[in-house]
Write a protein that holds these residues in place. Structure first.
Motif: not given
Length: 485
Positions: A156-157, A210-213, A224-225
């Protein structure tokens, strides 16, 4: 070695179909990846989840917000995510039972409220070291290629760095129990392993997020990718064996003076004394290896653990005779598949058994790190780690490592009556399969007979066909319908 280590016992890497704007990631990672949107990410990770998924928002002023959704409320959740676009948005590693506070002081996103945990995560802040995105991806790709790191399911970017996510079969995660301690050991191991990329210790909490795409990083304004890098869904055991992490022992045994006199061996574990039980645990490990050898079934991933447990039980049964315990490991090496290892390596890997034994006897083991003293496992845990929970034949062969439930007893009777080769033919499932095959064969035969009769006598009535074939009128009518479908 490449990805060979990831395929010793179970396939741990299945490449996705390259898809989307992924040229930068693929070129630097050295592996194919597939771009995934927000909905596909959530579907792949959580599926038809139980409990409540938590969407966590962190506003620019630092104000936090936890919102919980059931599986049936997903559409409402996606609408909510659209309205909150631009705010730092995260999704939980786990799902939760309770979504409403009963008291003002309640904390909902906490481990005691977890239903299931779905992932392992590593958050990499490599940019703080002056490292570029390309250099980070290259390092990850090199570690995967060398067999040092299991290829993550998702990369995840985050808009400022990368997070690595390994998708797990959902499991219950009660604080202080085996799944929790195994999960934390794996997270600790990978945190240390990825320190060169400035791994973040926040991931060691299963109620973390965690960051959500498909969201946006508020500070950098970058999207966010999410990139799918591996199609495999893992179990905790996959990581324990890959990284040679000793599984948490879950059986409590108090050290006491060992009885050196030989006792009569029974089949009821609770009636065995300390000597006979541990001695037979040793023998069961040899039985397990011999049966798997006969089957040609691999146990390469658990060789070190088998030798470690054998050595520990040999120390217990012999009252700390280290020469005897080492000899038992050498005897195991003589019958084991020793591909890509040797006796010296197995002996080295099993040597910590002496430390486990010493700490157990002296009652000095670390309560924060280990659930129990020593290396005693319940039968259920042993069979789970051996991947033999439903392998009733191998349980039947072993003396102590078995679960005597109704399924085991039914299988045991079949093995004792018919032997291993014929036992599977006498299960209910086998009977049903034979019955279905016979019914299908009879149906095909009846259709053929009717078709032949009609070809020769197309003018015959149903009554004439009944007399000729010896069937009832209803059977004639039913099979005529089948012919015309």
């Amino acid at each position: 070695m490449g990805l060979a280590k990831q395929q010793e016992q179970k396939i741990l890497y299945i490449s996705p179909l390259s898809l989307g704007d992924v040229e930068f990631q693929e070129r630097n990672l050295g592996l194919p990846v597939r771009a995934v949107n927000q909905e596909e990410f959530i579907e792949r990770v959580f599926g038809h989840f139980k409990g409540h998924l938590c969407v966590f928002l962190k506003r620019a002023d630092g104000t936090p917000s936890n919102t919980f959704y059931k599986h049936s409320e997903k559409e409402r959740m996606y609408k909510y995510l659209q309205t909150t676009f631009g705010i730092n948005t995260y999704v939980s590693y786990s799902t939760f039972y309770q979504k409403v506070k009963k008291h003002k002081s309640d904390i909902l996103r906490t481990q005691s409220n977890i239903v299931h945990t779905y992932m392992l995560v590593q958050d990499l802040d490599y940019y703080k070291f002056g490292m570029t995105d390309a250099e980070c991806l290259q390092k990850i790709g090199q570690m995967v290629a060398k067999g040092e790191l299991i290829c993550p399911t998702f990369i995840v970017s985050t808009g400022q760095g990368y997070q690595l996510i390994w998708l797990l079969e959902p499991f219950k995660n009660i604080a202080g129990y085996t799944n929790d301690l195994d999960w934390r050991r794996i997270q600790d191991h990978m945190y240390e392993q990825l320190k060169e990329l400035n791994s973040d210790s926040v991931v060691k909490n299963p109620s973390a997020v965690t960051r959500l795409p498909g969201s946006r990083h508020n500070k950098t304004k970058n999207l966010v990718y999410g990139f799918l890098a591996n199609e495999v869904t893992f179990t905790l055991q996959d990581f324990l064996w890959f990284y040679d992490i000793v599984p948490v022992a879950d059986r409590s045994v108090k050290p006491k003076k060992l009885n050196k006199k030989k006792a009569t061996v029974t089949t009821i574990v609770k009636n065995w004394n300390e000597y006979t039980l541990n001695k037979q645990r040793e023998e069961d490990i040899f039985i397990f290896v011999n049966v798997q050898n006969e089957r040609g079934k691999s146990y390469i991933g658990i060789r070190n653990w088998l030798a470690l447990v054998l050595r520990f039980h040999a120390l217990v049964s012999s009252d700390n005779d280290t020469e005897y315990a080492e000899k038992r490991v050498k005897e195991l090496c003589e019958i084991m598949d020793m591909s890509e290892t040797d006796e010296e390596e197995i002996l080295r890997r099993s040597l910590p058994a002496e430390t486990y034994y010493k700490q157990w006897i002296e009652d000095t083991w670390d309560r924060n790190k280990y659930l129990r003293g020593g290396l005693f496992y319940t039968n259920s845990r042993m069979l789970e780690l051996m991947d033999a929970k439903e392998d009733y034949y191998i349980q039947w062969k072993m003396k102590t490592i078995k679960i005597k439930n109704a399924k085991y007893e039914a299988a045991r009777k079949r093995f004792e009556k018919y032997g291993e080769e014929e036992a599977d033919k006498h299960t209910w499932e086998a009977f049903q399969e034979r019955r279905n095959e016979k019914l299908a064969s009879d149906k095909a035969d009846k259709l053929w007979q009717l078709e032949e009769a009609l070809d020769r006598h197309p003018e015959w009535t149903n009554k004439q066909l009944m007399e000729h074939l010896g069937w009832s009128l209803r059977t004639i009518q039913n099979y005529k319908k089948k012919l015309h479908k």
